[in-house]
Design a protein around this motif. Structure first.
Motif, PDB file in Angstrom:
ATOM      1  N   THR A 204       0.776  -0.960  -0.202  1.00 32.66           N
ATOM      2  CA  THR A 204       0.360  -0.163  -0.229  1.00 32.66           C
ATOM      3  C   THR A 204       1.111   1.490   0.029  1.00 32.66           C
ATOM      4  N   ASP A 233     -15.355   1.521  -9.074  1.00 35.47           N
ATOM      5  CA  ASP A 233     -13.737   1.044  -9.450  1.00 35.47           C
ATOM      6  C   ASP A 233     -14.241   1.101 -11.229  1.00 35.47           C
ATOM      7  N   THR A 235     -12.164  -1.442 -13.830  1.00 34.88           N
ATOM      8  CA  THR A 235      -9.648  -2.636 -13.799  1.00 34.88           C
ATOM      9  C   THR A 235      -9.634  -2.507 -15.276  1.00 34.88           C
ATOM     10  N   ASP A 289     -12.701   6.559  -6.364  1.00 40.09           N
ATOM     11  CA  ASP A 289     -11.258   7.040  -7.047  1.00 40.09           C
ATOM     12  C   ASP A 289     -10.893   8.202  -6.942  1.00 40.09           C
ATOM     13  N   PRO A 318      -5.064   3.069  -2.418  1.00 39.10           N
ATOM     14  CA  PRO A 318      -6.181   2.433  -2.988  1.00 39.10           C
ATOM     15  C   PRO A 318      -7.021   2.011  -1.886  1.00 39.10           C
ATOM     16  N   SER A 319      -6.143   1.389  -0.704  1.00 36.75           N
ATOM     17  CA  SER A 319      -7.362   0.930   0.275  1.00 36.75           C
ATOM     18  C   SER A 319      -8.109   1.858   0.901  1.00 36.75           C
ATOM     19  N   ASN A 321     -10.470   2.736  -1.311  1.00 35.07           N
ATOM     20  CA  ASN A 321     -11.684   1.974  -1.498  1.00 35.07           C
ATOM     21  C   ASN A 321     -10.986  -0.257  -1.804  1.00 35.07           C
ATOM     22  N   GLU A 325     -11.387  -3.120  -5.104  1.00 33.01           N
ATOM     23  CA  GLU A 325     -10.650  -3.278  -5.138  1.00 33.01           C
ATOM     24  C   GLU A 325      -9.844  -5.167  -5.110  1.00 33.01           C
ATOM     25  N   CYS A 326     -10.624  -5.231  -3.934  1.00 29.63           N
ATOM     26  CA  CYS A 326     -10.539  -6.545  -3.433  1.00 29.63           C
ATOM     27  C   CYS A 326     -11.750  -7.183  -4.571  1.00 29.63           C
ATOM     28  N   HIS A 328     -12.269  -6.609  -7.592  1.00 25.71           N
ATOM     29  CA  HIS A 328     -11.586  -6.972  -8.857  1.00 25.71           C
ATOM     30  C   HIS A 328     -10.780  -7.948  -8.939  1.00 25.71           C
ATOM     31  N   SER A 329      -9.879  -8.032  -8.098  1.00 23.32           N
ATOM     32  CA  SER A 329      -8.257  -8.957  -7.787  1.00 23.32           C
ATOM     33  C   SER A 329      -9.113 -10.115  -8.042  1.00 23.32           C
TER      34      SER A 329
END
Length: 383
Positions: A204, A233, A235, A289, A318-319, A321, A325-326, A328-329
């Motif tokens: 991060t 978000d 990606t 973001d 990014p943390s 949001n 983010e998690c 999408h990953s």
């Protein structure tokens, strides 16, 4: 050739006692799990000939030495007594008793933990369990362990090795209707290399706050009501013939993806298409973001018209949001990264993402939701 079995002295004494009380040889064999009827006759003959010292000798010893514990030297007798006392101390009092009153799983587990410290015959003698009974229980226990391992492997394979041991444990207990400890499930998964295929952790980078729009969410990713806190978000999807982009909106109430758009151009109209899929109540907070599409005039006016309260992450953080983010990953990890050797067309990429989101919303259980999927949680909360 049949393997010889050593019976404890307690079994032999109980055998002759039942014989004296008039029980038949077959009844004695069934009660004490004795394999051969000649064994019963031999012990009865020793009893009648006053040779009961043979009850304490190991298999074969009585024929070569012809003496029992009564004829041992004082030092040997003391050593034997010390071994028995040590075994009686190590074996917990709570599991001592007659063989049929013992729980097989406890006996097998206890013997496994003590067999390196004391002879097996001494442990079983203290527990008053016949050797044949112990081996029968152990065989049943091994068979049950094999069945559990097979079921865990099937569950891991079914969910493409994307579930951790906690979720697999929940599904296993639900499927088998029995209580299997999560630590046991974890050990089996680790031993067979069925661990969850986690993504690579990213460092991060904390940046300076940039006040285009304040971070009103402030890392509070919980919501008691649907459509009160949303996160969004974009990606990249570099898995087809050309670069594609995914814009999605998540409801923090249950982690459900309530709107998404897949396109080949990352512009303001792209995120507006996602936003316009929702009938958002006024006063809803929408966090994003500081991307150029979210700071554009068109997006600002669209949010103002819908009565949306905007919130933005700090620049380069990014943390702020983390939830979207998690997601999408996770989407990429559980689809494209697991099949990195495959080459897909843009159409197939869109189909894979759409199917994954549908399955994520309707079927994929989450521990924080009480092992329910987002849609199941929303429906249950509305009841």
């Amino acid at each position: 050739m049949m393997q010889r079995i050593a019976y404890s002295s307690e079994v032999k004494w109980k055998c002759v006692k039942m014989k004296a009380e008039g029980f038949s040889t077959r009844e004695i064999m069934d009660e004490l799990n004795i394999r051969n009827r000649t064994q019963v006759n031999t012990w009865w003959r020793w009893y009648k000939n006053n040779e009961t010292h043979r009850f304490d000798q190991n298999v074969g010893k009585q024929y070569s030495y012809g003496k029992g514990t009564e004829e041992l030297s004082e030092i040997e007798q003391l050593k034997l007594d010390n071994k028995r006392k040590a075994a009686e101390i190590d074996v917990p009092k709570k599991v001592q008793g007659v063989g049929k009153e013992l729980v097989p799983e406890i006996v097998v587990s206890l013997v496994e933990s003590l067999k390196n410290e004391h002879p097996l015959s001494l442990i079983l003698s203290t527990l008053e369990v016949a050797r044949s009974t112990y081996y029968r229980w152990k065989k049943q226990s091994d068979r049950a362990k094999d069945e559990i391992t097979i079921k865990i492997g099937e569950l891991c394979k079914k969910y493409n090795y994307t579930y951790g041991y906690r979720k697999i444990c929940y599904l296993l207990n639900k499927q088998t209707k029995q209580r299997v400890n999560h630590k046991r499930v974890q050990r089996i998964m680790q031993k067979n290399k069925w661990n969850c295929r986690v993504r690579v952790k990213k460092k991060t980078r904390i940046g300076r706050p940039y006040h285009l729009t304040d971070n009103l969410l402030k890392g509070d990713f919980k919501s008691d009501q649907p459509l009160t806190k949303l996160v969004t978000d974009i990606t990249y999807l570099p898995f087809g013939n050309t670069m594609l982009y995914l814009s999605s909106i998540m409801d923090l109430h249950n982690g459900e993806i309530v709107a998404f758009t897949i396109g080949d151009v990352q512009d303001t109209n792209f995120v507006l298409d996602t936003l316009n899929q929702l009938n958002i109540p006024k006063g809803c907070m929408l966090h994003s973001d500081q991307g150029s599409v979210y700071t554009s005039r068109e997006y600002y006016l669209a949010c103002k018209e819908k009565g949306i309260i905007r919130s933005m992450s700090r620049k380069g953080t990014p943390s702020d949001n983390a939830c979207i983010e998690c997601f999408h990953s996770t989407l990429k990890s559980e689809t494209f990264y697991l099949n990195s050797e495959q080459k897909n067309s843009n159409f197939i990429v869109k189909e894979i993402v759409s199917n994954y989101i549908k399955n994520y919303n309707e079927n994929r259980i989450q521990q924080k939701l009480g092992y329910l999927s987002p849609v199941q949680y929303r429906i249950q909360a509305a009841l």
